[in-house]
Design a protein around this motif. Structure first.
Motif, PDB file in Angstrom:
ATOM      1  N   GLN A  50      13.923  32.308 -21.427  1.00 47.49           N
ATOM      2  CA  GLN A  50      13.369  33.763 -21.710  1.00 47.49           C
ATOM      3  C   GLN A  50      11.727  33.386 -22.006  1.00 47.49           C
ATOM      4  O   GLN A  50      11.527  32.531 -22.690  1.00 47.49           O
ATOM      5  CB  GLN A  50      14.002  34.287 -22.918  1.00 47.49           C
ATOM      6  N   THR A  51      11.029  33.828 -21.236  1.00 43.17           N
ATOM      7  CA  THR A  51       9.717  33.914 -21.433  1.00 43.17           C
ATOM      8  C   THR A  51       9.136  34.735 -22.921  1.00 43.17           C
ATOM      9  O   THR A  51       9.422  35.771 -23.301  1.00 43.17           O
ATOM     10  CB  THR A  51       8.763  34.786 -20.359  1.00 43.17           C
ATOM     11  N   ILE A  52       8.292  33.860 -23.764  1.00 46.42           N
ATOM     12  CA  ILE A  52       8.193  34.187 -24.962  1.00 46.42           C
ATOM     13  C   ILE A  52       6.653  34.965 -25.080  1.00 46.42           C
ATOM     14  O   ILE A  52       6.404  35.958 -25.475  1.00 46.42           O
ATOM     15  CB  ILE A  52       7.818  33.121 -25.925  1.00 46.42           C
ATOM     16  N   GLU A  53       6.078  34.151 -24.255  1.00 45.95           N
ATOM     17  CA  GLU A  53       4.503  34.551 -24.136  1.00 45.95           C
ATOM     18  C   GLU A  53       3.771  33.932 -22.709  1.00 45.95           C
ATOM     19  O   GLU A  53       4.312  32.748 -22.623  1.00 45.95           O
ATOM     20  CB  GLU A  53       3.635  34.098 -25.464  1.00 45.95           C
ATOM     21  N   GLN A  54       3.060  34.415 -22.332  1.00 46.69           N
ATOM     22  CA  GLN A  54       2.257  33.918 -21.264  1.00 46.69           C
ATOM     23  C   GLN A  54       0.688  34.004 -21.267  1.00 46.69           C
ATOM     24  O   GLN A  54       0.215  34.938 -21.563  1.00 46.69           O
ATOM     25  CB  GLN A  54       2.677  34.502 -19.931  1.00 46.69           C
ATOM     26  N   LYS A  55      -0.324  32.797 -20.917  1.00 46.14           N
ATOM     27  CA  LYS A  55      -1.615  32.960 -20.900  1.00 46.14           C
ATOM     28  C   LYS A  55      -2.217  32.451 -19.884  1.00 46.14           C
ATOM     29  O   LYS A  55      -1.413  31.267 -19.200  1.00 46.14           O
ATOM     30  CB  LYS A  55      -2.091  32.293 -22.253  1.00 46.14           C
ATOM     31  N   VAL A  56      -3.065  32.979 -19.258  1.00 48.74           N
ATOM     32  CA  VAL A  56      -3.856  32.555 -18.080  1.00 48.74           C
ATOM     33  C   VAL A  56      -5.231  32.155 -18.325  1.00 48.74           C
ATOM     34  O   VAL A  56      -6.229  32.821 -19.268  1.00 48.74           O
ATOM     35  CB  VAL A  56      -3.955  33.803 -17.018  1.00 48.74           C
ATOM     36  N   TYR A  57      -5.545  30.893 -18.134  1.00 51.99           N
ATOM     37  CA  TYR A  57      -7.033  30.444 -18.237  1.00 51.99           C
ATOM     38  C   TYR A  57      -7.386  29.676 -17.078  1.00 51.99           C
ATOM     39  O   TYR A  57      -7.076  28.678 -16.280  1.00 51.99           O
ATOM     40  CB  TYR A  57      -6.708  28.921 -19.148  1.00 51.99           C
ATOM     41  N   GLY A  58      -8.529  30.285 -16.446  1.00 52.45           N
ATOM     42  CA  GLY A  58      -8.931  29.836 -15.199  1.00 52.45           C
ATOM     43  C   GLY A  58      -7.813  29.952 -13.891  1.00 52.45           C
ATOM     44  O   GLY A  58      -7.168  31.001 -13.810  1.00 52.45           O
ATOM     45  N   ILE A  59      -7.629  28.808 -13.645  1.00 50.37           N
ATOM     46  CA  ILE A  59      -6.438  28.793 -12.509  1.00 50.37           C
ATOM     47  C   ILE A  59      -5.170  28.487 -12.999  1.00 50.37           C
ATOM     48  O   ILE A  59      -4.352  28.339 -12.247  1.00 50.37           O
ATOM     49  CB  ILE A  59      -7.024  27.859 -11.330  1.00 50.37           C
ATOM     50  N   SER A  60      -4.997  28.320 -14.323  1.00 50.32           N
ATOM     51  CA  SER A  60      -3.859  27.715 -15.099  1.00 50.32           C
ATOM     52  C   SER A  60      -3.285  29.001 -15.548  1.00 50.32           C
ATOM     53  O   SER A  60      -3.919  29.724 -16.161  1.00 50.32           O
ATOM     54  CB  SER A  60      -4.215  26.640 -15.986  1.00 50.32           C
ATOM     55  N   LYS A  61      -1.824  28.736 -15.815  1.00 48.20           N
ATOM     56  CA  LYS A  61      -1.117  29.676 -16.422  1.00 48.20           C
ATOM     57  C   LYS A  61      -0.332  28.814 -17.569  1.00 48.20           C
ATOM     58  O   LYS A  61       0.313  27.745 -16.957  1.00 48.20           O
ATOM     59  CB  LYS A  61      -0.247  30.273 -15.556  1.00 48.20           C
ATOM     60  N   ILE A  62      -0.141  29.172 -18.649  1.00 50.11           N
ATOM     61  CA  ILE A  62       0.381  28.493 -19.821  1.00 50.11           C
ATOM     62  C   ILE A  62       1.734  29.568 -20.093  1.00 50.11           C
ATOM     63  O   ILE A  62       1.426  30.582 -20.451  1.00 50.11           O
ATOM     64  CB  ILE A  62      -0.216  27.976 -20.979  1.00 50.11           C
ATOM     65  N   ILE A  63       2.969  28.911 -20.076  1.00 46.68           N
ATOM     66  CA  ILE A  63       4.146  29.862 -20.149  1.00 46.68           C
ATOM     67  C   ILE A  63       4.854  28.967 -21.308  1.00 46.68           C
ATOM     68  O   ILE A  63       5.317  28.078 -21.515  1.00 46.68           O
ATOM     69  CB  ILE A  63       4.940  30.121 -19.023  1.00 46.68           C
ATOM     70  N   PHE A  64       5.176  30.256 -22.398  1.00 43.28           N
ATOM     71  CA  PHE A  64       6.060  29.376 -23.413  1.00 43.28           C
ATOM     72  C   PHE A  64       7.581  30.249 -23.413  1.00 43.28           C
ATOM     73  O   PHE A  64       7.688  31.405 -23.183  1.00 43.28           O
ATOM     74  CB  PHE A  64       5.579  30.317 -24.880  1.00 43.28           C
ATOM     75  N   LEU A  65       8.386  29.278 -23.122  1.00 43.30           N
ATOM     76  CA  LEU A  65       9.933  29.550 -22.995  1.00 43.30           C
ATOM     77  C   LEU A  65      10.631  29.324 -24.084  1.00 43.30           C
ATOM     78  O   LEU A  65      10.560  28.255 -24.904  1.00 43.30           O
ATOM     79  CB  LEU A  65      10.403  28.903 -21.839  1.00 43.30           C
ATOM     80  N   SER A  66      11.567  30.093 -24.457  1.00 41.18           N
ATOM     81  CA  SER A  66      12.858  29.622 -25.217  1.00 41.18           C
ATOM     82  C   SER A  66      13.927  29.703 -24.544  1.00 41.18           C
ATOM     83  O   SER A  66      14.267  30.117 -23.423  1.00 41.18           O
ATOM     84  CB  SER A  66      12.757  30.613 -26.443  1.00 41.18           C
TER      85      SER A  66
END
Length: 69
Positions: A50-66
């Motif tokens: 399950q995705t907890i949170e998602q952040k976009v920085y420039g061309i990158s995406k950081i996804i926090f999963l549980s």
């Protein structure tokens, strides 16, 4: 626990990697997987993640999963 994943952007085996983490019970019950992907990638998550949170920085995406045990 925290698991950081930074597979190459073109790597399409993310589902296999997440399944291996689940099957080998590497992630603790309240653990988080932090995943680095290209902002335009849409990777399907295996059952139970399950995705907890998602952040976009420039061309990158950081996804926090549980994982729901």
């Amino acid at each position: 626990d925290i698991i950081f994943l930074d597979p190459p952007y073109k790597d399409k085996n993310l589902e296999n990697l997440l399944n291996e983490i689940r099957d080998q019970k590497i992630l603790n019950k309240n653990g988080i997987v932090i995943l680095h992907r290209h902002k335009n990638e849409t990777d399907p998550l295996p059952k139970g993640y399950q995705t907890i949170e998602q952040k976009v920085y420039g061309i990158s995406k950081i996804i926090f999963l549980s994982y729901l045990y």
